[in-house]
Design a protein around this motif. Structure first.
Motif, PDB file in Angstrom:
ATOM      1  N   GLY A  37       0.574  -1.235   0.136  1.00  0.00           N
ATOM      2  CA  GLY A  37      -0.009  -0.142  -0.531  1.00  0.00           C
ATOM      3  C   GLY A  37       0.528   0.851   0.106  1.00  0.00           C
ATOM      4  O   GLY A  37       2.012   1.789  -0.055  1.00  0.00           O
ATOM      5  N   GLY A  38       0.407   2.532   0.429  1.00  0.00           N
ATOM      6  CA  GLY A  38       0.684   3.396  -0.046  1.00  0.00           C
ATOM      7  C   GLY A  38      -0.040   4.754   0.546  1.00  0.00           C
ATOM      8  O   GLY A  38      -1.241   5.239   0.205  1.00  0.00           O
ATOM      9  N   LYS A  39       0.464   5.357  -0.544  1.00  0.00           N
ATOM     10  CA  LYS A  39      -0.100   7.171   0.067  1.00  0.00           C
ATOM     11  C   LYS A  39      -0.533   7.704  -0.824  1.00  0.00           C
ATOM     12  O   LYS A  39      -0.354   7.406  -2.540  1.00  0.00           O
ATOM     13  CB  LYS A  39       1.000   8.238   0.161  1.00  0.00           C
ATOM     14  N   PHE A  40      -1.768   8.631  -0.314  1.00  0.00           N
ATOM     15  CA  PHE A  40      -2.956   8.662  -1.243  1.00  0.00           C
ATOM     16  C   PHE A  40      -2.315   9.867  -2.217  1.00  0.00           C
ATOM     17  O   PHE A  40      -0.847  10.458  -2.076  1.00  0.00           O
ATOM     18  CB  PHE A  40      -3.906   9.702  -0.981  1.00  0.00           C
ATOM     19  N   GLU A  41      -2.476   9.928  -3.796  1.00  0.00           N
ATOM     20  CA  GLU A  41      -1.805  10.742  -4.603  1.00  0.00           C
ATOM     21  C   GLU A  41      -3.089  11.901  -4.972  1.00  0.00           C
ATOM     22  O   GLU A  41      -3.950  11.558  -4.554  1.00  0.00           O
ATOM     23  CB  GLU A  41      -1.546  10.329  -6.346  1.00  0.00           C
ATOM     24  N   TYR A  42      -3.119  13.123  -4.694  1.00  0.00           N
ATOM     25  CA  TYR A  42      -4.130  14.818  -5.242  1.00  0.00           C
ATOM     26  C   TYR A  42      -5.147  13.548  -6.219  1.00  0.00           C
ATOM     27  O   TYR A  42      -5.207  12.964  -6.926  1.00  0.00           O
ATOM     28  CB  TYR A  42      -3.605  15.261  -6.166  1.00  0.00           C
ATOM     29  N   GLY A  43      -6.349  13.628  -5.732  1.00  0.00           N
ATOM     30  CA  GLY A  43      -7.708  13.795  -6.074  1.00  0.00           C
ATOM     31  C   GLY A  43      -8.143  12.121  -5.908  1.00  0.00           C
ATOM     32  O   GLY A  43      -8.866  11.289  -6.801  1.00  0.00           O
ATOM     33  N   GLU A  44      -7.335  11.229  -5.771  1.00  0.00           N
ATOM     34  CA  GLU A  44      -7.478   9.335  -5.359  1.00  0.00           C
ATOM     35  C   GLU A  44      -8.413   9.034  -3.905  1.00  0.00           C
ATOM     36  O   GLU A  44      -9.067   9.389  -3.286  1.00  0.00           O
ATOM     37  CB  GLU A  44      -6.386   9.008  -5.379  1.00  0.00           C
ATOM     38  N   SER A  45      -9.166   8.458  -4.004  1.00  0.00           N
ATOM     39  CA  SER A  45     -10.228   8.003  -3.334  1.00  0.00           C
ATOM     40  C   SER A  45      -9.685   6.645  -3.145  1.00  0.00           C
ATOM     41  O   SER A  45      -8.168   6.401  -3.642  1.00  0.00           O
ATOM     42  CB  SER A  45     -11.787   7.318  -3.782  1.00  0.00           C
ATOM     43  N   PRO A  46      -9.542   6.047  -2.019  1.00  0.00           N
ATOM     44  CA  PRO A  46      -9.292   4.994  -1.228  1.00  0.00           C
ATOM     45  C   PRO A  46      -9.031   4.163  -2.130  1.00  0.00           C
ATOM     46  O   PRO A  46      -8.145   3.197  -1.893  1.00  0.00           O
ATOM     47  CB  PRO A  46     -10.190   5.149   0.191  1.00  0.00           C
ATOM     48  N   GLU A  47      -9.923   3.242  -2.569  1.00  0.00           N
ATOM     49  CA  GLU A  47     -10.069   3.206  -3.753  1.00  0.00           C
ATOM     50  C   GLU A  47      -8.692   2.782  -4.942  1.00  0.00           C
ATOM     51  O   GLU A  47      -8.487   1.831  -5.350  1.00  0.00           O
ATOM     52  CB  GLU A  47     -11.852   2.156  -4.295  1.00  0.00           C
ATOM     53  N   ASP A  48      -8.812   3.919  -5.574  1.00  0.00           N
ATOM     54  CA  ASP A  48      -7.869   4.539  -6.800  1.00  0.00           C
ATOM     55  C   ASP A  48      -6.500   4.296  -6.024  1.00  0.00           C
ATOM     56  O   ASP A  48      -5.513   3.759  -6.633  1.00  0.00           O
ATOM     57  CB  ASP A  48      -7.873   5.792  -6.500  1.00  0.00           C
ATOM     58  N   CYS A  49      -6.265   4.615  -4.364  1.00  0.00           N
ATOM     59  CA  CYS A  49      -5.072   4.446  -4.214  1.00  0.00           C
ATOM     60  C   CYS A  49      -4.674   3.201  -3.986  1.00  0.00           C
ATOM     61  O   CYS A  49      -3.538   2.487  -4.145  1.00  0.00           O
ATOM     62  CB  CYS A  49      -5.004   5.423  -2.842  1.00  0.00           C
ATOM     63  N   ALA A  50      -5.656   1.795  -3.485  1.00  0.00           N
ATOM     64  CA  ALA A  50      -4.844   1.104  -3.557  1.00  0.00           C
ATOM     65  C   ALA A  50      -5.062   0.278  -4.910  1.00  0.00           C
ATOM     66  O   ALA A  50      -3.933  -0.744  -4.509  1.00  0.00           O
ATOM     67  CB  ALA A  50      -6.373   0.269  -2.395  1.00  0.00           C
ATOM     68  N   ILE A  51      -5.558   1.090  -6.066  1.00  0.00           N
ATOM     69  CA  ILE A  51      -5.110  -0.306  -7.135  1.00  0.00           C
ATOM     70  C   ILE A  51      -3.960   0.294  -7.853  1.00  0.00           C
ATOM     71  O   ILE A  51      -3.817  -0.646  -7.774  1.00  0.00           O
ATOM     72  CB  ILE A  51      -6.861   0.112  -7.984  1.00  0.00           C
ATOM     73  N   ARG A  52      -4.111   1.725  -7.442  1.00  0.00           N
ATOM     74  CA  ARG A  52      -2.410   2.259  -7.888  1.00  0.00           C
ATOM     75  C   ARG A  52      -1.282   1.333  -6.950  1.00  0.00           C
ATOM     76  O   ARG A  52      -0.666   1.150  -7.879  1.00  0.00           O
ATOM     77  CB  ARG A  52      -2.521   3.599  -8.796  1.00  0.00           C
ATOM     78  N   GLU A  53      -1.292   1.646  -5.855  1.00  0.00           N
ATOM     79  CA  GLU A  53      -0.498   1.391  -4.991  1.00  0.00           C
ATOM     80  C   GLU A  53       0.055  -0.186  -4.572  1.00  0.00           C
ATOM     81  O   GLU A  53       0.971  -0.637  -5.361  1.00  0.00           O
ATOM     82  CB  GLU A  53      -0.714   1.480  -3.636  1.00  0.00           C
ATOM     83  N   VAL A  54      -0.962  -1.057  -5.674  1.00  0.00           N
ATOM     84  CA  VAL A  54      -0.369  -2.761  -5.749  1.00  0.00           C
ATOM     85  C   VAL A  54      -0.193  -3.336  -6.698  1.00  0.00           C
ATOM     86  O   VAL A  54       0.798  -3.739  -6.731  1.00  0.00           O
ATOM     87  CB  VAL A  54      -2.127  -3.418  -5.301  1.00  0.00           C
ATOM     88  N   LYS A  55      -0.728  -2.498  -7.919  1.00  0.00           N
ATOM     89  CA  LYS A  55      -0.146  -2.133  -9.047  1.00  0.00           C
ATOM     90  C   LYS A  55       1.580  -1.902  -9.418  1.00  0.00           C
ATOM     91  O   LYS A  55       2.262  -2.263  -9.513  1.00  0.00           O
ATOM     92  CB  LYS A  55      -0.637  -1.706 -10.135  1.00  0.00           C
ATOM     93  N   GLU A  56       1.542  -0.776  -8.604  1.00  0.00           N
ATOM     94  CA  GLU A  56       3.451  -0.110  -8.297  1.00  0.00           C
ATOM     95  C   GLU A  56       3.964  -1.164  -8.668  1.00  0.00           C
ATOM     96  O   GLU A  56       5.214  -1.054  -8.786  1.00  0.00           O
ATOM     97  CB  GLU A  56       2.793   1.382  -7.619  1.00  0.00           C
ATOM     98  N   GLU A  57       3.419  -1.021  -6.683  1.00  0.00           N
ATOM     99  CA  GLU A  57       4.612  -2.035  -5.563  1.00  0.00           C
ATOM    100  C   GLU A  57       4.929  -4.034  -6.078  1.00  0.00           C
ATOM    101  O   GLU A  57       6.065  -4.396  -6.026  1.00  0.00           O
ATOM    102  CB  GLU A  57       3.955  -2.207  -4.456  1.00  0.00           C
ATOM    103  N   THR A  58       3.431  -3.821  -6.673  1.00  0.00           N
ATOM    104  CA  THR A  58       3.848  -5.687  -7.392  1.00  0.00           C
ATOM    105  C   THR A  58       3.279  -6.124  -8.829  1.00  0.00           C
ATOM    106  O   THR A  58       3.987  -7.400  -9.063  1.00  0.00           O
ATOM    107  CB  THR A  58       2.702  -6.782  -6.055  1.00  0.00           C
ATOM    108  N   GLY A  59       2.807  -5.400  -9.479  1.00  0.00           N
ATOM    109  CA  GLY A  59       3.069  -5.103 -10.614  1.00  0.00           C
ATOM    110  C   GLY A  59       0.977  -6.274 -10.969  1.00  0.00           C
ATOM    111  O   GLY A  59       0.891  -6.341 -12.297  1.00  0.00           O
ATOM    112  N   LEU A  60       0.832  -6.134  -9.071  1.00  0.00           N
ATOM    113  CA  LEU A  60      -0.719  -6.846  -9.776  1.00  0.00           C
ATOM    114  C   LEU A  60      -1.437  -6.032  -9.796  1.00  0.00           C
ATOM    115  O   LEU A  60      -1.212  -4.970  -9.950  1.00  0.00           O
ATOM    116  CB  LEU A  60      -0.729  -8.079  -8.782  1.00  0.00           C
ATOM    117  N   THR A  61      -2.594  -6.797 -11.011  1.00  0.00           N
ATOM    118  CA  THR A  61      -3.757  -6.162 -11.166  1.00  0.00           C
ATOM    119  C   THR A  61      -5.004  -6.212 -10.068  1.00  0.00           C
ATOM    120  O   THR A  61      -5.142  -7.739  -9.975  1.00  0.00           O
ATOM    121  CB  THR A  61      -4.407  -5.879 -12.251  1.00  0.00           C
ATOM    122  N   LEU A  62      -5.343  -5.940  -9.339  1.00  0.00           N
ATOM    123  CA  LEU A  62      -6.918  -5.892  -8.499  1.00  0.00           C
ATOM    124  C   LEU A  62      -7.921  -5.993  -9.035  1.00  0.00           C
ATOM    125  O   LEU A  62      -8.602  -5.186  -9.495  1.00  0.00           O
ATOM    126  CB  LEU A  62      -6.997  -5.407  -6.792  1.00  0.00           C
TER     127      LEU A  62
END
Length: 162
Positions: free
Chosen positions: A36-61
């Motif tokens: 996981g990680g920190k929110f970027e501007y304009g992100e919802s909790p769901e947006d942030c979770a999806i982006r952080e998982v993809k960036e850190e793991t390569g996986l798509t939720l």
């Protein structure tokens, strides 16, 4: 107050855990946490979770559950709202993470890893499939001084009873 996400990804009785070893200044240094990680501007909790998982793991939720919000209060690191997610529906292949080593860890062994004491509480809530919850964790240094679940104190040290 900063906002962050954390997502427990489950497969075959294991959680994908991140051993935080690569950043010089890191409040999670040498600890095992979910991704996981920190929110970027304009992100919802769901947006942030999806982006952080993809960036850190390569996986798509493909789907996930929003499990709760954790309020961290620390005399060293300040305060944050951490939005907690869980998923067992994802696709893709793991990539190398620039924050540490990713490893699938048997669920029965996760609590024996070096982690924040409060992580054991919210992981237990996930394991028991508790409906959406609010958990407040107050730390002095690395010592968990108080835990409050949905407005009621939790007895410390935490022994797994919720």
């Amino acid at each position: 107050m900063r906002n962050t996400t954390l997502c427990y990804i489950e497969k075959d009785g294991k959680y994908l855990m991140l051993h935080r070893t690569k950043k010089a200044v890191d409040e999670n240094k040498d600890k095992w946490i979910a991704v996981g990680g920190k929110f970027e501007y304009g992100e919802s909790p769901e947006d942030c979770a999806i982006r952080e998982v993809k960036e850190e793991t390569g996986l798509t939720l493909n789907s996930f559950k929003y499990k709760g919000i954790v309020t961290f209060v620390s005399d060293i690191w300040g305060s944050e709202y951490m939005h907690l997610f869980w998923s067992d529906n994802f696709s893709g292949n793991l990539i190398s993470c620039d924050e540490g080593e990713l490893e699938w860890v048997d669920k029965s062994k996760v609590n024996s890893l070096k982690a924040w004491e409060g992580d054991k509480i919210f992981l237990r809530l996930i394991e028991k499939n508790v409906p959406f919850f609010s958990l407040k964790l107050i730390y002095e240094g690395e010592i968990l001084k108080k835990a409050v679940l949905n407005g009621s104190d939790i007895k410390l040290p935490f022994g797994g009873d919720i």
